[in-house]
Design a protein around this motif. Structure first.
Motif, PDB file in Angstrom:
ATOM      1  N   ASN A 176      -3.802   8.824 -24.721  1.00  0.00           N
ATOM      2  CA  ASN A 176      -4.417   9.814 -26.191  1.00  0.00           C
ATOM      3  C   ASN A 176      -5.887   9.601 -26.112  1.00  0.00           C
ATOM      4  O   ASN A 176      -6.426   8.607 -25.297  1.00  0.00           O
ATOM      5  CB  ASN A 176      -3.830   9.267 -27.260  1.00  0.00           C
ATOM      6  CG  ASN A 176      -3.544   7.773 -27.423  1.00  0.00           C
ATOM      7  OD1 ASN A 176      -4.723   7.122 -27.293  1.00  0.00           O
ATOM      8  ND2 ASN A 176      -2.519   7.224 -28.081  1.00  0.00           N
ATOM      9  N   LYS A 195      -7.444  16.632 -22.195  1.00  0.00           N
ATOM     10  CA  LYS A 195      -7.271  16.349 -23.694  1.00  0.00           C
ATOM     11  C   LYS A 195      -7.029  17.596 -24.113  1.00  0.00           C
ATOM     12  O   LYS A 195      -7.969  18.559 -24.193  1.00  0.00           O
ATOM     13  CB  LYS A 195      -8.803  15.940 -24.352  1.00  0.00           C
ATOM     14  CG  LYS A 195      -8.785  15.547 -25.740  1.00  0.00           C
ATOM     15  CD  LYS A 195      -9.932  15.974 -26.317  1.00  0.00           C
ATOM     16  CE  LYS A 195     -10.218  17.433 -26.749  1.00  0.00           C
ATOM     17  NZ  LYS A 195      -9.239  17.790 -27.881  1.00  0.00           N
ATOM     18  N   SER A 198      -6.639  20.185 -30.727  1.00  0.00           N
ATOM     19  CA  SER A 198      -5.991  19.599 -31.834  1.00  0.00           C
ATOM     20  C   SER A 198      -4.751  20.164 -32.259  1.00  0.00           C
ATOM     21  O   SER A 198      -5.033  21.706 -32.581  1.00  0.00           O
ATOM     22  CB  SER A 198      -6.700  19.199 -33.100  1.00  0.00           C
ATOM     23  OG  SER A 198      -7.778  18.301 -32.477  1.00  0.00           O
ATOM     24  N   THR A 222      -5.413  12.923 -30.158  1.00  0.00           N
ATOM     25  CA  THR A 222      -4.528  13.637 -29.284  1.00  0.00           C
ATOM     26  C   THR A 222      -3.891  13.059 -28.189  1.00  0.00           C
ATOM     27  O   THR A 222      -4.528  12.389 -27.468  1.00  0.00           O
ATOM     28  CB  THR A 222      -5.117  15.115 -28.814  1.00  0.00           C
ATOM     29  OG1 THR A 222      -6.303  14.855 -27.915  1.00  0.00           O
ATOM     30  CG2 THR A 222      -5.757  15.983 -30.204  1.00  0.00           C
ATOM     31  N   SER A 417     -14.048  16.098 -28.680  1.00  0.00           N
ATOM     32  CA  SER A 417     -12.943  15.780 -29.914  1.00  0.00           C
ATOM     33  C   SER A 417     -12.939  16.156 -31.090  1.00  0.00           C
ATOM     34  O   SER A 417     -12.310  16.275 -31.924  1.00  0.00           O
ATOM     35  CB  SER A 417     -12.741  14.119 -29.515  1.00  0.00           C
ATOM     36  OG  SER A 417     -12.261  13.868 -28.460  1.00  0.00           O
TER      37      SER A 417
END
Length: 473
Positions: A176, A195, A198, A222, A417
């Motif tokens: 993650n 990644k 979201s 995530t 992110s």
């Protein structure tokens, strides 16, 4: 001599099982043999689930013999980060306090991989509680070693999965990422990592109790796969995507979006924020840009990404504020020295009060809007994962200078992110005995564009794993 089964790609392994060219038990045993050979040298796989994996493989073989249709990952082994529940196995977070925290059910991504036919082979190492730093070292299991050079960190916090995949102990790893934790070990270990956006993959991080975490943890973390090839990464992506009632954040967006008109425009930023980039990393970005140009992409160097320093500041204030109330208890769980990384971060960034926090939440949305507008112009962004080659283990916990150096180097991971957009890490070369790589960032829910571009890079530069670490010790 015939190549061992563990060397095959995940896609080839699944096809071999479906077509009865090999049994799932043979496939699992090949990986267990590989683990026995190399894990003592790298310490990536923590809780090995050998008998459970063999039992699952035998069930797969019986289903095939009965004429049942097997899934796209039939018989494919995978590792699971110590923070992600596997039913019937302790979710330790790498701390002795949780060594008996047995999971009552699979986490949603584990359940999805199982439903596609994949087989959990074991848990993988990570920093204690995911908080002890970037280097993969846990109180319970010790240090994980970079298979390319033991004097360099494998990265983290999904470092165990990165090493397991890079050394052939598993073709897929489930980690993650909330600021680089999949992409950094992918670059440092010479593999690919995703990644997702979201809300693309369903997850449930209520491991310790029934309460959900605060907004930062809900929005930033995530789950994401690691693989040795982009094609295997795509296969895992197709399996993991989708909604689930256990996660109301996950949305049923199509896995593949509409074509982008004309040649896809790619913005290139080798030095986000102008804080400096190592020549090796700049060369990696240039090599990937040349590969994309050769593949027909419209590649253009741009001045910078939107509002990077402002985003980094907001990220730090929001996460520290959410974390501050539980810090005294968490600090006790981190073990001797395990608290240094977070302690230095909290000393640098004081928590916000209620009014400041409300304003920060608005700033967060505003920065996401700026990125959406940027990616509306440039569907893809090419840049570094980490602006240095792999650094020495525990640099970020050594002192404030080391902490700041690592935080700066991972800045593009942190900001992407923060704004919730997808990114694929893909290797580009091996320089001075260490892998180099880049990340390709895309519009929200356009992982397909990122994967296609990463595939174009891989097609032109090659695949660099698996690697045998035994000669380094």
């Amino acid at each position: 001599m015939q190549s061992p089964l563990w060397r095959m790609t995940a896609a080839a392994q699944a096809e071999a099982v479906r077509s009865a060219r090999v049994s799932a038990v043979e496939l699992v045993d090949s990986h267990l043999e590989r683990i026995a050979e190399v894990n003592p040298h790298v310490n990536a796989v923590t809780q090995l689930l050998a008998e459970r994996a063999r039992d699952a493989a035998a069930r797969t073989d019986r289903r095939r013999a009965a004429g049942e249709t097997l899934g796209p990952l039939a018989g494919v082994p995978f590792t699971v980060k110590e923070s992600t529940p596997v039913e019937g196995v302790p979710t330790t977070f790498g701390t002795a306090r949780f060594r008996d925290l047995v999971a009552s059910a699979d986490a949603p991504p584990v359940a999805r991989l199982r439903a596609a036919g994949a087989i959990p082979l074991g848990h993988s190492n990570m920093p204690t509680l995911i908080l002890a730093g970037m280097h993969t070292r846990s109180e319970l299991f010790g240090d994980t070693v970079n298979p390319w050079n033991p004097a360099r960190t494998p990265g983290g916090t999904s470092g165990g999965d990165g090493v397991a995949v890079a050394t052939g102990m598993a073709p897929l790893g489930l980690g993650n990422d909330s600021g680089g934790s999949v992409r950094i070990p992918a670059q440092f270990c010479g593999v690919a990592g995703l990644k997702p956006t979201s809300g693309r993959f369903a997850s449930d991080h209520r491991v310790i109790g029934p309460d959900d975490p605060g907004p930062a943890s809900q929005m930033l973390v995530t789950d994401g796969p690691l693989a040795r090839s982009v094609a295997d990464l795509r296969l895992a992506y197709e399996v993991l995507a989708g909604a689930d009632p256990r996660d109301p954040r996950a949305v049923p967006v199509p896995v593949y979006g509409p074509p982008v008109p004309g040649p896809v425009e790619v913005a290139v930023v080798a030095d986000p924020g102008g804080h400096g980039v190592h020549p090796t990393v700049r060369s990696a970005v240039e090599a990937a840009a040349e590969a994309l140009l050769d593949a027909g992409y419209a590649v253009r160097e741009v001045r910078d990404v939107p509002r990077l320093d402002e985003a980094l500041d907001a990220y730090g204030r929001i996460t520290v504020t959410e974390f501050a109330a539980n810090w005294p208890a968490v600090r006790q769980l981190l073990g001797a020295g395990g608290d240094r990384y977070i302690a230095m971060s909290m000393a640098r960034t004081p928590p916000a009060n209620a009014d400041e926090f409300m304003k920060l939440m608005g700033t967060w949305l505003n920065i996401r809007r700026s990125w959406a507008e940027f990616l509306d112009t440039y569907p893809l962004l090419l840049g570094p994962v980490f602006t240095e080659p792999p650094v020495e283990p525990r640099l970020e916990s050594r002192d404030e200078a080391g902490r700041d150096r690592v935080a700066s180097a991972m800045r593009l991971c942190t900001v992407t992110s923060f704004v919730g957009v997808p990114g694929v890490a893909v290797p580009t070369a091996v320089v001075d005995g260490l892998p180099t790589g880049v990340q390709i960032v895309g519009r929200a829910f356009r992982e397909d564009l990122c994967l296609a571009a990463a595939q174009a890079v891989e097609d032109r530069v090659g695949v660099f794993a698996p690697i045998d670490p035994r000669g380094h010790r």
